[in-house]
Design an enzyme around this catalytic site. Structure first.
Site, PDB file in Angstrom:
ATOM      1  N   ARG A  72     108.670  74.897 -11.333  1.00  7.82           N
ATOM      2  CA  ARG A  72     108.217  74.354 -10.038  1.00  7.82           C
ATOM      3  C   ARG A  72     106.998  73.452 -10.173  1.00  7.82           C
ATOM      4  NH1 ARG A  72     113.028  75.232  -7.782  1.00  7.82           N
ATOM      5  NH2 ARG A  72     113.495  77.428  -7.417  1.00  7.82           N
ATOM      6  N   ASP A 160     120.048  67.345  -8.942  1.00 10.75           N
ATOM      7  CA  ASP A 160     120.285  68.775  -8.704  1.00 10.75           C
ATOM      8  C   ASP A 160     119.456  69.320  -7.553  1.00 10.75           C
ATOM      9  OD1 ASP A 160     121.476  71.366  -9.384  1.00 10.75           O
ATOM     10  OD2 ASP A 160     119.395  71.901  -9.746  1.00 10.75           O
ATOM     11  N   ASN A 286     122.669  79.097  -4.476  1.00 12.16           N
ATOM     12  CA  ASN A 286     123.448  77.891  -4.155  1.00 12.16           C
ATOM     13  C   ASN A 286     123.986  77.297  -5.443  1.00 12.16           C
ATOM     14  OD1 ASN A 286     124.557  75.587  -3.124  1.00 12.16           O
ATOM     15  ND2 ASN A 286     122.619  74.633  -2.544  1.00 12.16           N
ATOM     16  N   ASP A 313     120.658  78.483 -14.374  1.00 15.77           N
ATOM     17  CA  ASP A 313     120.194  78.041 -13.048  1.00 15.77           C
ATOM     18  C   ASP A 313     119.006  78.914 -12.616  1.00 15.77           C
ATOM     19  OD1 ASP A 313     119.828  76.690 -10.694  1.00 15.77           O
ATOM     20  OD2 ASP A 313     121.702  77.327  -9.759  1.00 15.77           O
TER      21      ASP A 313
END
Lengths: 435, 308
Positions: A72, A160, A286, A313
């Site tokens: 992040r 993405d 997701n 992911d």
């Protein structure tokens, strides 16, 4: 070819007596790594060396190359920064990771890629391969500077978090990426069709906005058509829909001028929508966890080589966002910390695939697809190796996670298989506390 | 040949004849009295629906030096602004007595449409992304003159690289056709975003300027057609310049490589200003040769062309 960005300097190490697993077979031998590169793999290597590891009773795997990983930074380093993300990766047996560009701001310029490189060279344990945003601001409209970003070290491009929404931009992205030998990694989701949970179990029982397979399928279909038109390199990531995987199988068989590949995640192989409790958002992800039937089709696609790779992911989220009602919680699973052990335990130990196949999916194929000199324990490959104790049984607890995101559905899982050493560039970067 | 719509319809003998005639016209241009009486009494209409400096003015000078009368038409200030359609506008020009129409338009195919309906000679001075045959002819003449060759057969195996936004360039499209037709070696250098399929046989495609490209006799740098597509085909000017710009260090590496550009140039995008103004640049030659080529074409169409 840049070998990813890491702060770990090349070093020397000798691993004695481990069972070496490659995609094409296994053997018991010693591994000598010098200056970060595998120098020799043979029985009875004798060398006076800084670090020697007794590998007896352990299996040695080429380090996992996780082609779908979220850090992040920039934007929210308190959720996951390069240091915590690559530490959790090393803990999970991941020695290289592809960092997705959906940061704030998105990684859509050479300046931002350079920022990541500099940070990674100071802080990263695992090798960080940044993936550039395919379009400016990740808006899905205009291609970004692939050439200049490539010079700074991107490994691929993707939007993405979203698809490249404009079909025209997708065409140009495939063409422009092909010009530079890059692959377009596509998160297939039509945002006008998607929702909060797989259309089925949860949406019927709780009335949650449905996220049908079709939301993925329409983009997968479009992208396959555009890949054939352009002759580009298309990689469909975290495929979850059974229909999509069937289209990909067919496309791989029929289309020869373009390279179409795909990956799936561990969680779409392990869980199905009936496992989800409305109060547990750790399985909100997701694309959503799909039906049993979809999961079965993904497993079949692994067995017949339709699936090229398994990628985590890894998507860490802070507690204040994730401990929320199902609809409000952001999608994503913190899954790096136990990436290899979970796959070993759930797929190999349970007899779905053998361990060579696992190495093919998490190391060998990703290295081949993206041109990384890794993915094999063989002379001349980079010295990224994971030593696993295949018999160690234990429960996963929250405090074992190095990731800042504790949003893991694997907490309280009882698994078999533990990462004992993670070696990167010939240096031990993670060592299990065995006391 | 009653019209010059496309390079496609040009026979080798016709190309040779136009080149020969261009050489003569070029000589006329260096005389003290440049005017020829050849087209006295002919009316040439220049219909430019799109902005142009070089092409329009060179057609105008060419017509005047051949003693034709010219009617300049531009959409602003005409009935086009009142909504008159293309055919009516062209018919009006015809009724007013034009013998030949030179047309430029942003839409592909317009010159064909006018020729088919009006049945008078038409010269395509650029239709959208399609063709610009007189530019291709003047580029060829520029290269031949520079090599001091007069016969097309002597131009075989000369290597010409065309760099940049091929897809949107009518100059590229006409040049590719013309150069392939006469047997020159053509290399296109472009990203896949601005290439098209079904190129003439023998045309090579490369993504970047490499040693093969630098070993060319000529490089034609193309204008990045931002006005046609924004930045949808290339991400930015700095990236375009970095990978497809014709830069000084490249030209220095190559021996005797000559640089051309159809203009107008985007300095620092497709070409470095040092290159544009260097002695390796034929860019201003091209402009001068444009007048001679257009004199030859107009002369050919309004005299010999009629005898076909």
């Amino acid at each position: 070819m840049k070998k990813g960005f890491t702060s770990v300097p090349p070093s020397n190490i000798l691993i004695k007596g481990a069972e070496i697993i490659n995609a094409n077979g296994r053997k018991k031998a010693d591994i000598l790594i010098e200056n970060g590169v595998i120098k020799e793999v043979s029985v009875g290597i004798r060398r006076k060396i800084d670090v020697e590891i007794n590998g007896s009773g352990l299996i040695a795997l080429p380090g996992a190359i996780d082609i779908h990983f979220h850090i992040r930074e920039p934007g929210a380093p308190y959720e996951e920064d390069i240091e915590s993300g690559t530490l959790s990766a090393a803990h999970g047996g991941i020695t290289s990771l592809f960092m997705m560009p959906n940061t704030k701001p998105p990684l859509d310029s050479p300046e931002l890629i350079s920022f990541i490189r500099q940070k990674a060279e100071k802080k990263a344990l695992s090798r960080v391969f940044p993936v550039g945003a395919a379009t400016e601001k990740r808006e899905g409209k205009k291609i970004s500077e692939y050439g200049l970003m490539l010079r700074e070290g991107i490994i691929a491009v993707t939007d993405d978090g979203s698809s490249i929404s404009s079909s025209f931009a997708m065409r140009k992205s495939l063409e422009y990426a092909k010009t530079f030998g890059l692959t377009v990694i596509e998160h297939a989701e039509d945002k006008e069709l998607s929702g909060d949970a797989n259309e089925g179990y949860l949406t019927q029982n709780y009335g949650i906005t449905p996220y049908p397979n079709a939301a993925e399928d329409v983009i997968v279909a479009r992208d396959i058509i555009l890949a054939e038109l352009t002759g580009g390199n298309l990689h469909l990531t975290h495929v979850s829909s059974g229909n999509s995987i069937e289209m990909i199988r067919e496309a791989k068989r029929k289309i020869k001028n373009a390279r179409i590949t795909c990956d799936v995640t561990p969680h779409h192989l392990i869980f199905c929508d009936e496992d989800i409790q409305i109060t547990n958002t750790n399985l909100k992800v997701n694309p959503p966890i799909r039906s049993k039937r979809d999961r079965q089709k993904l497993i079949e696609a692994i067995l017949d080589n339709t699936v090229d790779a398994i990628a985590s992911d890894h998507a860490p989220h802070p507690r204040f966002l994730k401990e929320n009602d199902f609809v409000s919680a952001p999608p994503g699973i913190s899954s790096a910390d136990f990436f290899v052990p979970i796959l070993y335990s759930e797929l190999v130990q349970k007899g779905l695939i053998n361990i060579e196949k696992l190495v093919e999916l998490i190391s060998f194929n990703p290295a081949m697809l993206f041109g990384i000199p890794a993915g094999q324990i063989a002379e001349g490959k980079i010295g990224d190796i994971v030593l696993l104790d295949p018999d160690k049984e234990y429960n996963i607890t929250k405090d074992m996670l190095y990731s800042k995101g504790k949003n893991s559905p694997y907490i309280n899982f009882k698994i078999k298989g533990k990462v004992i050493y993670t070696i990167i560039n010939g240096k031990v970067c993670y060592q299990a506390d065995l006391t | 040949m009653k019209s010059l719509l496309s390079v496609d319809s040009l026979k080798l003998s016709e190309i040779q004849e136009i080149i020969d005639s261009t050489y003569s016209m070029y000589d006329v241009l260096s005389r003290e009295i440049k005017k020829l009486p050849t087209l006295r009494g002919k009316v040439i209409s220049l219909m430019f629906f799109e902005p142009s400096t070089r092409t329009r003015i060179s057609f105008e000078i060419a017509s005047k030096l051949l003693s034709a009368d010219i009617v300049n038409f531009s959409p602003s200030g005409s009935s086009v602004e009142k909504g008159e359609n293309l055919l009516d506008t062209a018919n009006t020009i015809l009724s007013l007595g034009a013998d030949l129409i030179v047309v430029r338009h942003s839409r592909e195919g317009v010159p064909w449409f006018i020729f088919e309906r009006l049945k008078i000679p038409v010269v395509n001075a650029g239709d959208g992304k399609n063709e610009h045959p007189t530019q291709a002819l003047l580029d060829l003449f520029t290269m031949m003159k520079h090599k001091s060759v007069k016969n097309l057969s002597e131009f075989r195996n000369v290597q010409v690289s065309i760099v940049g936004d091929i897809l949107h360039s009518r100059v590229a499209r006409s040049n590719i056709k013309l150069l392939s037709k006469i047997g020159a070696r053509v290399i296109l250098v472009s990203a896949y975003t601005t290439l098209y399929q079904n190129l003439p046989e023998g045309v090579k495609v490369k993504n970047f300027i490499d040693n093969d490209v630098l070993s060319s006799d000529f490089i034609i740098a193309l204008r990045l057609q931002r006005e046609r597509h924004g930045n949808a085909f290339y991400p930015s000017e700095r990236e375009y310049f970095e990978f497809w710009g014709v830069k000084q260090d490249l030209v220095e590496k190559a021996k005797g490589l000559l640089i051309m550009h159809p203009g107008p140039m985007n300095m620092g995008v497709e070409i470095d200003q040092t290159v544009a103004y260097s002695e390796n640049s034929l860019i201003f030659d091209q402009v001068k040769n444009g007048v001679a080529v257009r004199m030859a074409v107009l002369y050919y169409l309004l005299t010999k062309g009629r005898l076909d």
